[in-house]
Design a protein around this motif. Structure first.
Motif, PDB file in Angstrom:
ATOM      1  N   ALA A  79      32.817  40.775  34.721  1.00  0.00           N
ATOM      2  CA  ALA A  79      34.054  41.734  34.779  1.00  0.00           C
ATOM      3  C   ALA A  79      33.539  43.030  34.089  1.00  0.00           C
ATOM      4  N   GLY A  80      33.573  44.199  34.775  1.00  0.00           N
ATOM      5  CA  GLY A  80      32.974  45.412  34.154  1.00  0.00           C
ATOM      6  C   GLY A  80      31.884  46.133  34.704  1.00  0.00           C
ATOM      7  N   ASP A 117      39.193  43.805  32.933  1.00  0.00           N
ATOM      8  CA  ASP A 117      40.098  42.595  32.808  1.00  0.00           C
ATOM      9  C   ASP A 117      40.433  42.017  34.210  1.00  0.00           C
ATOM     10  N   MET A 118      39.673  41.983  35.006  1.00  0.00           N
ATOM     11  CA  MET A 118      39.519  41.483  36.334  1.00  0.00           C
ATOM     12  C   MET A 118      39.535  39.890  36.344  1.00  0.00           C
ATOM     13  N   GLU A 119      40.223  38.992  36.814  1.00  0.00           N
ATOM     14  CA  GLU A 119      40.367  37.654  36.745  1.00  0.00           C
ATOM     15  C   GLU A 119      39.245  37.018  37.174  1.00  0.00           C
ATOM     16  N   VAL A 124      36.230  33.495  42.145  1.00  0.00           N
ATOM     17  CA  VAL A 124      35.593  33.872  43.330  1.00  0.00           C
ATOM     18  C   VAL A 124      36.693  34.882  44.025  1.00  0.00           C
ATOM     19  N   HIS A 125      36.097  36.142  44.382  1.00  0.00           N
ATOM     20  CA  HIS A 125      36.907  36.919  44.987  1.00  0.00           C
ATOM     21  C   HIS A 125      36.174  37.555  46.430  1.00  0.00           C
ATOM     22  N   THR A 156      31.434  36.291  42.852  1.00  0.00           N
ATOM     23  CA  THR A 156      31.833  35.484  41.742  1.00  0.00           C
ATOM     24  C   THR A 156      31.994  36.493  40.402  1.00  0.00           C
ATOM     25  N   ILE A 157      33.298  36.669  39.741  1.00  0.00           N
ATOM     26  CA  ILE A 157      33.411  37.451  38.576  1.00  0.00           C
ATOM     27  C   ILE A 157      33.436  36.501  37.429  1.00  0.00           C
TER      28      ILE A 157
END
Length: 378
Positions: free
Chosen positions: A132-133, A186-188, A191-192, A218-219
């Motif tokens: 994330a980021g 701050d992304m959860e 898998v998105h 995948t984050i």
């Protein structure tokens, strides 16, 4: 007899004239390609073997709707029609289609073909896992369903959606695109879905053709903070304190199974407990009877992160008595001085000893009694 012959002559002549009227010109259609896209050039060729009175019509039929491509009097036996398959000429027709030609009483139809509004998207993803980021780069190629060559039209565009949020837009040049965007810190974690939408538009911005590509990113999240939960703020020495260490990511979600250093310091800032524990693991720790009274603290440490929790240890007077070989050893195991009498029963007879022991001190006393076996009760 002559009247009968005249009648037959006129009847035959009438039949000949009627026959001439119902003779039709045969229509031949050069079969179209099997697949076109909106905006493609469409060519159709019709041929008749004979001229006749009336109009020639050529219509395009798609899924129950139609549009006229030609209506007029033929001045040649071969008719060529060229159209761009744009809404200006074919309205909103698409899907499975046929050509229908009508000339006099003759009607001919072509084989079925398809007019598509679909663009094919081929994604080129070198990486599917991101922290994330991180910055994400999405590349791809686009071509029409009707062609294997890359799309060349002047107004194609691309939109990137991650999860349910539009992340970036860009243009397609020579059938290729490259778009980059940053994921939120701050992304959860998890898998998105990644969706890539491509559009070909006319000069007025109306969508002609469109397509989409899909992938799963995948984050990953990294630890961002630590915290401690305890079941009591005040404790008597000898009891257990129960606690749970937590590690949270930047999305505020709990991370399980992370290694953390757990330390306990007494009220004099002396380290009395240290252990490597796992996040979200429930831990029970016995507080020693001689741990100094006052405010103790629990500290969690992970890399540059730490968290502190204060709890109060009460005063407790406690001694341990060891009887052996005719002696009684008394040890102060509490966290304050022990200054009070202690009663010991030897063979049922009470014996009182006045005890005065500082922290950690001990004293030994001789036990006197007539010879024999006795039960000693403290």
């Amino acid at each position: 007899m002559r009247q009968t012959n005249n009648y037959k002559f006129f009847l035959g002549l009438l039949l000949i004239l009627l026959g001439l009227q119902i003779i039709s010109a045969e229509i031949m259609i050069t079969q179209p390609n099997s697949l076109y896209n909106i905006g493609d050039e469409f060519q159709a060729e019709f041929e008749v073997d004979e001229f006749q009175a009336g109009y020639f019509d050529a219509d395009l039929f798609c899924r129950g709707s139609s549009v006229n491509l030609f209506h007029g009097v033929l001045n040649a036996k071969v008719l060529q029609i060229t159209r761009e398959l744009l809404p200006l000429y074919i309205s909103n027709l698409s899907g499975n289609c046929i050509l229908e030609a009508r000339y006099g009483i003759d009607v001919r139809t072509s084989q079925e073909f398809k007019i598509s509004d679909r663009l094919i998207v081929n994604l080129e993803l070198r990486e599917l896992n991101y922290v994330a980021g991180d910055n994400v780069i999405i590349k791809g190629k686009v071509h029409k369903e009707s062609q294997n060559t890359l799309i060349q039209e002047p107004n194609p565009s691309v939109e990137i959606v991650l999860g349910n949020e539009s992340k970036a837009t860009g243009i397609i040049q020579d059938g290729k695109f490259e778009v980059n965007f940053s994921t939120q810190e701050d992304m959860e974690a998890g898998v998105h879905g990644l969706e890539v939408f491509v559009y070909e538009r006319d000069n007025k911005g109306n969508i002609l053709n469109k397509g989409e590509g899909h992938a799963a990113l995948t984050i990953l999240q990294e630890p961002d903070s630590v915290a401690i939960a305890v079941d009591k703020q005040t404790i008597t020495p000898g009891e257990n304190i129960n606690l749970v260490p937590f590690v949270y990511d930047k999305a505020g979600d709990e991370i399980l199974g992370e290694d953390i250093i757990l330390k306990i310091f007494d009220s004099f800032d002396k380290l009395v407990y240290e252990r490597l524990v796992s996040s979200s693991e429930e831990i029970s720790i016995e507080i020693a009877t001689d741990q100094a009274a006052g405010n103790s603290k629990i500290i969690l440490e992970k890399e540059e992160m730490n968290s502190e929790k204060i709890f109060n240890v009460l005063e407790k007077q406690a001694v341990q008595v060891i009887v052996e070989n005719g002696t009684m050893q008394i040890i102060n195991i509490g966290n304050v001085a022990y200054n009070k009498p202690l009663e010991v029963k030897i063979g049922g007879e009470p014996v009182v000893k006045k005890i005065n022991l500082g922290l950690g001190e001990n004293n030994t006393y001789e036990l006197s009694a007539p010879t024999g076996d006795y039960e000693v009760v403290i």
